[in-house]
Design a protein around this motif. Structure first.
Motif, PDB file in Angstrom:
ATOM      1  N   LEU A 287       0.903  -1.452  -0.099  1.00  0.00           N
ATOM      2  CA  LEU A 287      -0.004   0.017  -0.027  1.00  0.00           C
ATOM      3  C   LEU A 287       0.943   1.333   0.104  1.00  0.00           C
ATOM      4  N   VAL A 288       2.034   1.274   0.922  1.00  0.00           N
ATOM      5  CA  VAL A 288       2.711   2.227   0.896  1.00  0.00           C
ATOM      6  C   VAL A 288       3.550   2.602  -0.535  1.00  0.00           C
ATOM      7  N   GLU A 289       3.985   1.441  -1.369  1.00  0.00           N
ATOM      8  CA  GLU A 289       4.684   1.701  -2.860  1.00  0.00           C
ATOM      9  C   GLU A 289       3.150   2.157  -3.711  1.00  0.00           C
ATOM     10  N   ALA A 290       2.286   1.438  -3.531  1.00  0.00           N
ATOM     11  CA  ALA A 290       1.107   1.929  -4.287  1.00  0.00           C
ATOM     12  C   ALA A 290       0.973   3.237  -4.182  1.00  0.00           C
ATOM     13  N   GLY A 291       0.784   3.904  -2.782  1.00  0.00           N
ATOM     14  CA  GLY A 291       0.719   5.389  -2.488  1.00  0.00           C
ATOM     15  C   GLY A 291       1.730   6.294  -3.206  1.00  0.00           C
ATOM     16  N   ARG A 292       2.725   5.727  -3.130  1.00  0.00           N
ATOM     17  CA  ARG A 292       3.951   6.664  -3.701  1.00  0.00           C
ATOM     18  C   ARG A 292       3.842   7.059  -5.290  1.00  0.00           C
ATOM     19  N   ALA A 293       3.412   5.523  -5.870  1.00  0.00           N
ATOM     20  CA  ALA A 293       3.126   5.563  -7.329  1.00  0.00           C
ATOM     21  C   ALA A 293       2.013   6.670  -7.713  1.00  0.00           C
ATOM     22  N   LEU A 294       1.233   6.532  -6.831  1.00  0.00           N
ATOM     23  CA  LEU A 294      -0.332   7.480  -7.472  1.00  0.00           C
ATOM     24  C   LEU A 294      -0.359   8.611  -6.957  1.00  0.00           C
ATOM     25  N   GLY A 295       0.799   8.938  -5.880  1.00  0.00           N
ATOM     26  CA  GLY A 295       0.576  10.181  -5.090  1.00  0.00           C
ATOM     27  C   GLY A 295      -0.646  10.336  -4.221  1.00  0.00           C
ATOM     28  N   GLU A 296      -0.667   9.142  -3.591  1.00  0.00           N
ATOM     29  CA  GLU A 296      -2.028   9.050  -2.438  1.00  0.00           C
ATOM     30  C   GLU A 296      -1.456   8.572  -0.979  1.00  0.00           C
ATOM     31  N   ASP A 297      -2.193   9.163   0.065  1.00  0.00           N
ATOM     32  CA  ASP A 297      -1.815   8.690   1.191  1.00  0.00           C
ATOM     33  C   ASP A 297      -2.357   7.321   1.575  1.00  0.00           C
ATOM     34  N   PRO A 298      -1.565   6.172   1.952  1.00  0.00           N
ATOM     35  CA  PRO A 298      -2.152   4.671   1.764  1.00  0.00           C
ATOM     36  C   PRO A 298      -2.943   4.683   3.146  1.00  0.00           C
ATOM     37  N   TRP A 299      -2.832   5.720   3.981  1.00  0.00           N
ATOM     38  CA  TRP A 299      -3.762   5.618   5.310  1.00  0.00           C
ATOM     39  C   TRP A 299      -5.372   5.970   4.896  1.00  0.00           C
ATOM     40  N   ARG A 300      -5.487   6.742   4.013  1.00  0.00           N
ATOM     41  CA  ARG A 300      -6.674   7.072   3.217  1.00  0.00           C
ATOM     42  C   ARG A 300      -7.449   5.625   2.775  1.00  0.00           C
ATOM     43  N   TRP A 301      -6.789   4.704   2.366  1.00  0.00           N
ATOM     44  CA  TRP A 301      -7.085   3.378   1.881  1.00  0.00           C
ATOM     45  C   TRP A 301      -7.495   2.417   3.099  1.00  0.00           C
ATOM     46  N   VAL A 302      -6.417   2.439   3.762  1.00  0.00           N
ATOM     47  CA  VAL A 302      -6.634   1.734   5.216  1.00  0.00           C
ATOM     48  C   VAL A 302      -8.155   2.112   6.042  1.00  0.00           C
ATOM     49  N   LEU A 303      -8.023   3.418   6.271  1.00  0.00           N
ATOM     50  CA  LEU A 303      -9.214   3.930   7.005  1.00  0.00           C
ATOM     51  C   LEU A 303     -10.544   3.867   6.363  1.00  0.00           C
ATOM     52  N   THR A 304     -10.677   4.376   4.838  1.00  0.00           N
ATOM     53  CA  THR A 304     -11.871   4.645   4.412  1.00  0.00           C
ATOM     54  C   THR A 304     -12.116   3.711   3.116  1.00  0.00           C
ATOM     55  N   GLY A 305     -11.328   2.564   2.709  1.00  0.00           N
ATOM     56  CA  GLY A 305     -11.482   1.763   1.687  1.00  0.00           C
ATOM     57  C   GLY A 305     -12.398   0.672   1.975  1.00  0.00           C
ATOM     58  N   GLY A 306     -13.388   0.548   1.137  1.00  0.00           N
ATOM     59  CA  GLY A 306     -14.272  -0.819   1.373  1.00  0.00           C
ATOM     60  C   GLY A 306     -13.909  -2.082   0.558  1.00  0.00           C
ATOM     61  N   GLU A 307     -14.866  -2.880   0.666  1.00  0.00           N
ATOM     62  CA  GLU A 307     -15.064  -4.178  -0.267  1.00  0.00           C
ATOM     63  C   GLU A 307     -13.546  -5.048   0.058  1.00  0.00           C
ATOM     64  N   ASP A 308     -12.902  -4.867   1.534  1.00  0.00           N
ATOM     65  CA  ASP A 308     -12.188  -5.942   1.820  1.00  0.00           C
ATOM     66  C   ASP A 308     -12.795  -7.110   2.273  1.00  0.00           C
ATOM     67  N   HIS A 309     -13.963  -6.925   2.829  1.00  0.00           N
ATOM     68  CA  HIS A 309     -14.636  -7.898   3.592  1.00  0.00           C
ATOM     69  C   HIS A 309     -13.874  -8.761   4.641  1.00  0.00           C
ATOM     70  N   THR A 310     -12.783  -7.927   5.125  1.00  0.00           N
ATOM     71  CA  THR A 310     -12.510  -8.485   6.250  1.00  0.00           C
ATOM     72  C   THR A 310     -13.112  -8.451   7.684  1.00  0.00           C
ATOM     73  N   LEU A 311     -13.061  -9.462   8.363  1.00  0.00           N
ATOM     74  CA  LEU A 311     -13.871  -9.717   9.590  1.00  0.00           C
ATOM     75  C   LEU A 311     -13.393  -9.057  10.835  1.00  0.00           C
ATOM     76  N   VAL A 312     -14.068  -8.150  11.258  1.00  0.00           N
ATOM     77  CA  VAL A 312     -13.462  -7.398  12.613  1.00  0.00           C
ATOM     78  C   VAL A 312     -14.679  -7.633  13.592  1.00  0.00           C
ATOM     79  N   GLY A 313     -13.989  -7.849  14.766  1.00  0.00           N
ATOM     80  CA  GLY A 313     -14.945  -8.381  15.955  1.00  0.00           C
ATOM     81  C   GLY A 313     -14.422  -8.022  17.360  1.00  0.00           C
ATOM     82  N   THR A 314     -15.098  -8.112  18.288  1.00  0.00           N
ATOM     83  CA  THR A 314     -14.686  -7.901  19.714  1.00  0.00           C
ATOM     84  C   THR A 314     -14.816  -9.202  20.358  1.00  0.00           C
ATOM     85  N   THR A 315     -13.804  -9.259  21.281  1.00  0.00           N
ATOM     86  CA  THR A 315     -13.779 -10.137  22.303  1.00  0.00           C
ATOM     87  C   THR A 315     -12.960  -9.993  23.601  1.00  0.00           C
TER      88      THR A 315
END
Length: 318
Positions: free
Chosen positions: A254-282
């Motif tokens: 993500l860091v390398e992609a951000g560098r290539a595209l001039g984007e902040d990879p943190w934006r993808w981490v925090l606001t990107g969708g469609e990963d369908h990663t499971l997130v839960g509490t325990t």
């Protein structure tokens, strides 16, 4: 002579035959599928999602097989996030009359491929003519045992936030597709896993069931964005969920992609969708296959390192 038959060329019944051949099930082919009885003390879970061409996928970016796999994954992730086991799916496709039959068959093949690790089956559906390709999947699952489902309102202060899957990869892949299309420049070819994560996301099967059995209480999948979906758990449960920036730091791709595209990879981490990663509490140790990415506290909303997120956005249907 047309060497690539279309839906109009062969007609509805032959296309349905192609779908059944690509994703066979003894339960498919009648007016409705009659499911086998569930085990005692089991509840039925159902989820449905729609994918519209030009909105959720493009044919020049995704193969039919990938479209089918993605359609199933986003539905099975919803079933898994309740702690249930996917057992079956229904498929409805609306498509223009000139759509190649092989395109629809490819979608069915992708669905069958993704169903196999779950021992699930495509048991029915519908086909009709429309202005654009729309793929709708309805997933059916079984929730066994006495433990409650992992609903959004069951996070409690003192718990840990855990995750299974990649975060931000799908959004980074979409950004690469929008800039370069499916064929990346040679010097960026090593970033292709990000594109794969968007076109054909993956989760290890049964992780939701494992998490529920291990004591997880609330869960969702990242479909809109990490900050939005975690924020939904926080709002429904009346708690603060604090994300650990070290635990969710962008992967080097993500860091390398951000560098290539001039984007902040943190934006993808925090606001990107469609990963369908499971997130839960325990309140217990992270279940097998999960990692700790934050904590649940008294308060409200989702934060990062105790502060308001610098990015607060996500997928919008309209």
């Amino acid at each position: 002579m047309n060497l690539t038959p279309t839906l109009a060329d062969v007609g509805e019944h032959e296309v349905i035959g192609e779908i059944i051949a690509a994703a066979p099930s003894a339960l498919n082919g009648d007016d409705a599928a009659v499911m086998f009885p569930a085990a005692p003390n089991t509840r039925t879970v159902a989820a449905t999602d729609m994918m519209v061409e030009g909105r959720h996928f493009r044919r020049d970016w995704s193969t039919p097989n990938e479209i089918g796999q993605k359609a199933i994954l986003e539905n099975f992730a919803d079933v898994e996030s309740m702690g249930a086991r996917p057992i079956a799916a229904l498929l409805a496709i609306s498509a223009p009359a000139d759509t190649p039959v092989e395109f629809v068959r490819g979608i069915a093949e992708g669905i069958a491929q993704r169903c196999e690790p779950y021992n699930a089956e495509l048991v029915g559906g519908d086909l009709t003519q429309g202005m654009q390709v729309t793929v709708t999947v309805t997933a059916i699952g079984h929730l066994g045992g006495d433990r409650p489902a992992m609903t959004l309102d069951r996070a409690r202060p003192g718990q840990q936030l855990v995750a299974h899957g990649k975060i931000g990869w799908s959004a980074a892949g979409l950004a690469l597709l929008e800039r370069f299309g499916r064929e990346l420049p040679t010097e960026l070819a090593h970033l292709s896993p990000l594109i794969d994560a968007h076109c054909c996301p993956w989760l290890d099967p049964s992780r939701g069931m494992i998490a529920r059995a291990a004591g997880a209480t609330a869960m969702t999948d990242i479909s809109d964005s990490l900050i939005r979906d975690v924020g939904t758990i926080a709002a429904r449960s009346g708690v603060n969920i604090d994300l650990d920036s070290v635990a969710i730091a962008p992967h080097e791709l993500l860091v390398e992609a951000g560098r290539a595209l001039g984007e902040d990879p943190w934006r993808w981490v925090l606001t990107g969708g469609e990963d369908h990663t499971l997130v839960g509490t325990t309140a217990k140790e992270a279940p097998s296959g999960f990692r700790v990415i934050g904590s649940v506290n008294k308060g409200a909303a989702a934060t990062v390192d105790g502060k308001e997120s610098v990015y607060d956005a996500g997928w919008e249907a309209f």
